[in-house]
Design a protein around this motif. Sequence first.
Motif, PDB file in Angstrom:
ATOM      1  N   ALA A   1      12.399  -1.142  -4.327  1.00 29.02           N
ATOM      2  CA  ALA A   1      12.179  -0.960  -2.890  1.00 29.02           C
ATOM      3  C   ALA A   1      11.400  -2.096  -2.241  1.00 29.02           C
ATOM      4  O   ALA A   1      11.638  -2.437  -1.085  1.00 29.02           O
ATOM      5  CB  ALA A   1      11.469   0.373  -2.638  1.00 29.02           C
ATOM      6  N   GLU A   2      10.442  -2.709  -2.965  1.00 31.47           N
ATOM      7  CA  GLU A   2       9.547  -3.676  -2.320  1.00 31.47           C
ATOM      8  C   GLU A   2      10.305  -4.879  -1.772  1.00 31.47           C
ATOM      9  O   GLU A   2      10.137  -5.255  -0.604  1.00 31.47           O
ATOM     10  CB  GLU A   2       8.467  -4.143  -3.301  1.00 31.47           C
ATOM     11  CG  GLU A   2       7.464  -5.082  -2.642  1.00 31.47           C
ATOM     12  CD  GLU A   2       6.267  -5.398  -3.528  1.00 31.47           C
ATOM     13  OE1 GLU A   2       5.462  -6.263  -3.140  1.00 31.47           O
ATOM     14  OE2 GLU A   2       6.139  -4.783  -4.597  1.00 31.47           O
ATOM     15  N   SER A   3      11.153  -5.491  -2.599  1.00 29.55           N
ATOM     16  CA  SER A   3      11.888  -6.663  -2.129  1.00 29.55           C
ATOM     17  C   SER A   3      12.860  -6.288  -1.022  1.00 29.55           C
ATOM     18  O   SER A   3      13.022  -7.029  -0.039  1.00 29.55           O
ATOM     19  CB  SER A   3      12.634  -7.324  -3.289  1.00 29.55           C
ATOM     20  OG  SER A   3      13.553  -6.418  -3.880  1.00 29.55           O
ATOM     21  N   PHE A   4      13.492  -5.112  -1.141  1.00 28.35           N
ATOM     22  CA  PHE A   4      14.429  -4.664  -0.096  1.00 28.35           C
ATOM     23  C   PHE A   4      13.717  -4.459   1.237  1.00 28.35           C
ATOM     24  O   PHE A   4      14.168  -4.942   2.282  1.00 28.35           O
ATOM     25  CB  PHE A   4      15.107  -3.369  -0.544  1.00 28.35           C
ATOM     26  CG  PHE A   4      15.836  -2.651   0.559  1.00 28.35           C
ATOM     27  CD1 PHE A   4      17.009  -3.157   1.084  1.00 28.35           C
ATOM     28  CD2 PHE A   4      15.338  -1.467   1.085  1.00 28.35           C
ATOM     29  CE1 PHE A   4      17.684  -2.501   2.102  1.00 28.35           C
ATOM     30  CE2 PHE A   4      15.987  -0.804   2.103  1.00 28.35           C
ATOM     31  CZ  PHE A   4      17.171  -1.327   2.611  1.00 28.35           C
ATOM     32  N   LEU A   5      12.575  -3.762   1.202  1.00 24.47           N
ATOM     33  CA  LEU A   5      11.856  -3.483   2.444  1.00 24.47           C
ATOM     34  C   LEU A   5      11.332  -4.765   3.077  1.00 24.47           C
ATOM     35  O   LEU A   5      11.427  -4.954   4.292  1.00 24.47           O
ATOM     36  CB  LEU A   5      10.706  -2.513   2.178  1.00 24.47           C
ATOM     37  CG  LEU A   5      11.105  -1.085   1.765  1.00 24.47           C
ATOM     38  CD1 LEU A   5       9.868  -0.262   1.471  1.00 24.47           C
ATOM     39  CD2 LEU A   5      11.947  -0.416   2.828  1.00 24.47           C
TER      40      LEU A   5
ATOM     41  N   GLY B   1       0.807  -1.212   0.000  1.00 26.50           N
ATOM     42  CA  GLY B   1       0.000   0.000   0.000  1.00 26.50           C
ATOM     43  C   GLY B   1       0.839   1.260   0.000  1.00 26.50           C
ATOM     44  O   GLY B   1       0.536   2.230  -0.710  1.00 26.50           O
ATOM     45  N   TYR B   2       1.915   1.251   0.791  1.00 28.16           N
ATOM     46  CA  TYR B   2       2.782   2.428   0.886  1.00 28.16           C
ATOM     47  C   TYR B   2       3.456   2.732  -0.453  1.00 28.16           C
ATOM     48  O   TYR B   2       3.428   3.872  -0.935  1.00 28.16           O
ATOM     49  CB  TYR B   2       3.836   2.195   1.965  1.00 28.16           C
ATOM     50  CG  TYR B   2       4.839   3.319   2.092  1.00 28.16           C
ATOM     51  CD1 TYR B   2       4.490   4.535   2.662  1.00 28.16           C
ATOM     52  CD2 TYR B   2       6.142   3.162   1.624  1.00 28.16           C
ATOM     53  CE1 TYR B   2       5.409   5.571   2.767  1.00 28.16           C
ATOM     54  CE2 TYR B   2       7.066   4.185   1.730  1.00 28.16           C
ATOM     55  CZ  TYR B   2       6.693   5.390   2.303  1.00 28.16           C
ATOM     56  OH  TYR B   2       7.612   6.411   2.405  1.00 28.16           O
ATOM     57  N   LEU B   3       4.058   1.715  -1.077  1.00 28.00           N
ATOM     58  CA  LEU B   3       4.776   1.949  -2.333  1.00 28.00           C
ATOM     59  C   LEU B   3       3.816   2.325  -3.460  1.00 28.00           C
ATOM     60  O   LEU B   3       4.154   3.144  -4.321  1.00 28.00           O
ATOM     61  CB  LEU B   3       5.572   0.701  -2.706  1.00 28.00           C
ATOM     62  CG  LEU B   3       6.714   0.343  -1.749  1.00 28.00           C
ATOM     63  CD1 LEU B   3       7.416  -0.930  -2.194  1.00 28.00           C
ATOM     64  CD2 LEU B   3       7.729   1.483  -1.635  1.00 28.00           C
ATOM     65  N   ALA B   4       2.615   1.745  -3.460  1.00 23.68           N
ATOM     66  CA  ALA B   4       1.627   2.120  -4.475  1.00 23.68           C
ATOM     67  C   ALA B   4       1.226   3.586  -4.312  1.00 23.68           C
ATOM     68  O   ALA B   4       1.054   4.314  -5.300  1.00 23.68           O
ATOM     69  CB  ALA B   4       0.402   1.214  -4.367  1.00 23.68           C
ATOM     70  N   TRP B   5       1.079   4.033  -3.074  1.00 22.31           N
ATOM     71  CA  TRP B   5       0.724   5.434  -2.823  1.00 22.31           C
ATOM     72  C   TRP B   5       1.835   6.364  -3.282  1.00 22.31           C
ATOM     73  O   TRP B   5       1.594   7.383  -3.944  1.00 22.31           O
ATOM     74  CB  TRP B   5       0.437   5.612  -1.333  1.00 22.31           C
ATOM     75  CG  TRP B   5       0.122   7.014  -0.930  1.00 22.31           C
ATOM     76  CD1 TRP B   5      -0.729   7.878  -1.540  1.00 22.31           C
ATOM     77  CD2 TRP B   5       0.658   7.721   0.193  1.00 22.31           C
ATOM     78  NE1 TRP B   5      -0.768   9.080  -0.869  1.00 22.31           N
ATOM     79  CE2 TRP B   5       0.077   9.012   0.201  1.00 22.31           C
ATOM     80  CE3 TRP B   5       1.554   7.383   1.199  1.00 22.31           C
ATOM     81  CZ2 TRP B   5       0.379   9.957   1.173  1.00 22.31           C
ATOM     82  CZ3 TRP B   5       1.851   8.331   2.170  1.00 22.31           C
ATOM     83  CH2 TRP B   5       1.268   9.595   2.145  1.00 22.31           C
ATOM     84  N   ILE B   6       3.087   6.026  -2.945  1.00 23.55           N
ATOM     85  CA  ILE B   6       4.223   6.848  -3.371  1.00 23.55           C
ATOM     86  C   ILE B   6       4.297   6.886  -4.891  1.00 23.55           C
ATOM     87  O   ILE B   6       4.552   7.934  -5.497  1.00 23.55           O
ATOM     88  CB  ILE B   6       5.538   6.293  -2.782  1.00 23.55           C
ATOM     89  CG1 ILE B   6       5.531   6.395  -1.244  1.00 23.55           C
ATOM     90  CG2 ILE B   6       6.745   7.031  -3.352  1.00 23.55           C
ATOM     91  CD1 ILE B   6       5.418   7.792  -0.709  1.00 23.55           C
ATOM     92  N   ASP B   7       4.059   5.750  -5.538  1.00 19.18           N
ATOM     93  CA  ASP B   7       4.105   5.689  -7.000  1.00 19.18           C
ATOM     94  C   ASP B   7       3.030   6.591  -7.611  1.00 19.18           C
ATOM     95  O   ASP B   7       3.274   7.265  -8.619  1.00 19.18           O
ATOM     96  CB  ASP B   7       3.914   4.242  -7.451  1.00 19.18           C
ATOM     97  CG  ASP B   7       4.180   4.064  -8.940  1.00 19.18           C
ATOM     98  OD1 ASP B   7       5.056   4.766  -9.470  1.00 19.18           O
ATOM     99  OD2 ASP B   7       3.514   3.224  -9.564  1.00 19.18           O
TER     100      ASP B   7
END
Length: 522
Positions: free
Chosen positions: A504-508, A402-408
């Motif tokens: 970022a997703e795999s790293f986080l 959800g966070y990365l989708a929002w930032i995107d």
Amino acid sequence: MEYVQTISRLHVVIIDDDEDHAELTRVAVGAALRDAGVDLQFSEFSHPAQALEASTTERCLFMCDYKFASDTAAAWLPDLVDIDRGPAIVMTSCGHEDIAAAVFRRGATDYINKQTVFEQGDGLRHVILDALRRFNLEQTARELTRQLERANDDLRIKGDRLELLSNSAHRFVEDVAHEFRTPLAVIQEFASIMADGIGGPVSEKQCEFLDFIGNATRDLAQLVDDFLDSSKLRAGTLRVDRRAHDVHEIIDTCWTILQRRAQRRDITLVRDVPDELPLVWIDIDKARRTLTNLVVNAIKYAPTQTTVTVQAEVGDDHTVELRVIDEGPGMSELQREQLFERFRQGNATHDSNTKSFGLGLSIVRELTGINLGLAKVRSREGSGSTFSFSMPRADTDSIIRGYLAWIDRQEESTPITMLHVEALAPEMTQDDLQAFLGSVSRATDLALPVAEDGGVFLIGVGYRPQEWADRIQELYWESALRVLKQLDQPLRITVLGVRQLEDAESFLNDQLVHRVEIPSYG
């Protein structure tokens, strides 16, 4: 040739204490540039100091011997470079890499063996033309840098002015909004007292008028809240405290008020929410505000004696979705596309006395984004509307998605930074630490509790990692929390990594898996 063709005259300054070498250099340079179409003027000096004393404002090419009786060209190169008249080529009879390194560090444009000067015309020509071209490029770069610095200074001044104006505007909105609250509350209270007959008998027509007053003051109170939220959202000062919550918490805290709003318009408000739903990761105040805006909007647009239904459902995309379904007039495709813009309204209500200010749905979209979800609408003309907003489940994978989708969606191009923040003072609890970080963070920052050490993972976009860590540490020392608890130990802040959005997703997830502890709050 490209640079030489742009000038008609070139002053060649030969600096050599050997007269024969100086003469050979002059002949060699003249031969190398014979067909360049440039009027060459030569000056010869036995030491760099003499050349500097005789310096003119015209373009020069310095051909300087390395070794002199008392010193070397390296001692004078900075002075030749500082007058900014042209490139300086150092000549030597015995090439050595240490000498080359020394003269380049001091500002020489090139370094050449005298044998190449005297015997290799093509080689000398190439060296001279390349030196002139590089000097021209360096001058252009310096001028562009100066222009950029001036432009940056102008932008900085204008930015400071804009920030001042923006802050003044936000303060004005907040001050006016707060000042509105007291008279609105007074109007609403006395209208209610009059309607109850406490001040004396009230006719049926007067009750109807008082009801209009009550509805108008409630709408204005809603507008005040919308203005405050809008101002904070645009200023980036809206604080966020995301925790794990039960979906029923969101509804319970505003249900009674919403029922009263519905009853006043003879609308039935129905709650159709399963008992068992996953916990969601949200700022509950913002989720409550979102739900309230959607239900109030549905009540405004729905005809009397109809139903507005609040539903909840688990999505297949790691979310839980809350829906508000009305039996209003519905909307066209064009109206749906424009609906979440600021100061846009949907279809006209059936009741001309019910007005919409057009801020609420824009704020719904923003607040839903802050809660890492999406706001949607499904509607057709004549068949009602369904407004919904999603929330991520309270697990690490869902939160990160959800966070990365929002930032995107915000089209942020800067990398994502992850910090680990730990309180060294034993008196500072994890709740204290999260509360402090929430007070100094932006809405685009994500804080997650660490299971093993009571710390917090802090994820943000648009920061220089060490500057961010230093800023947090500085604000911690200035914070009221530290003063109240008399904490004398700093925070331990570790930069865990910086990644572009696509990586970022795999790293986080690698950093957070099995390390985040998400307790529920209820």
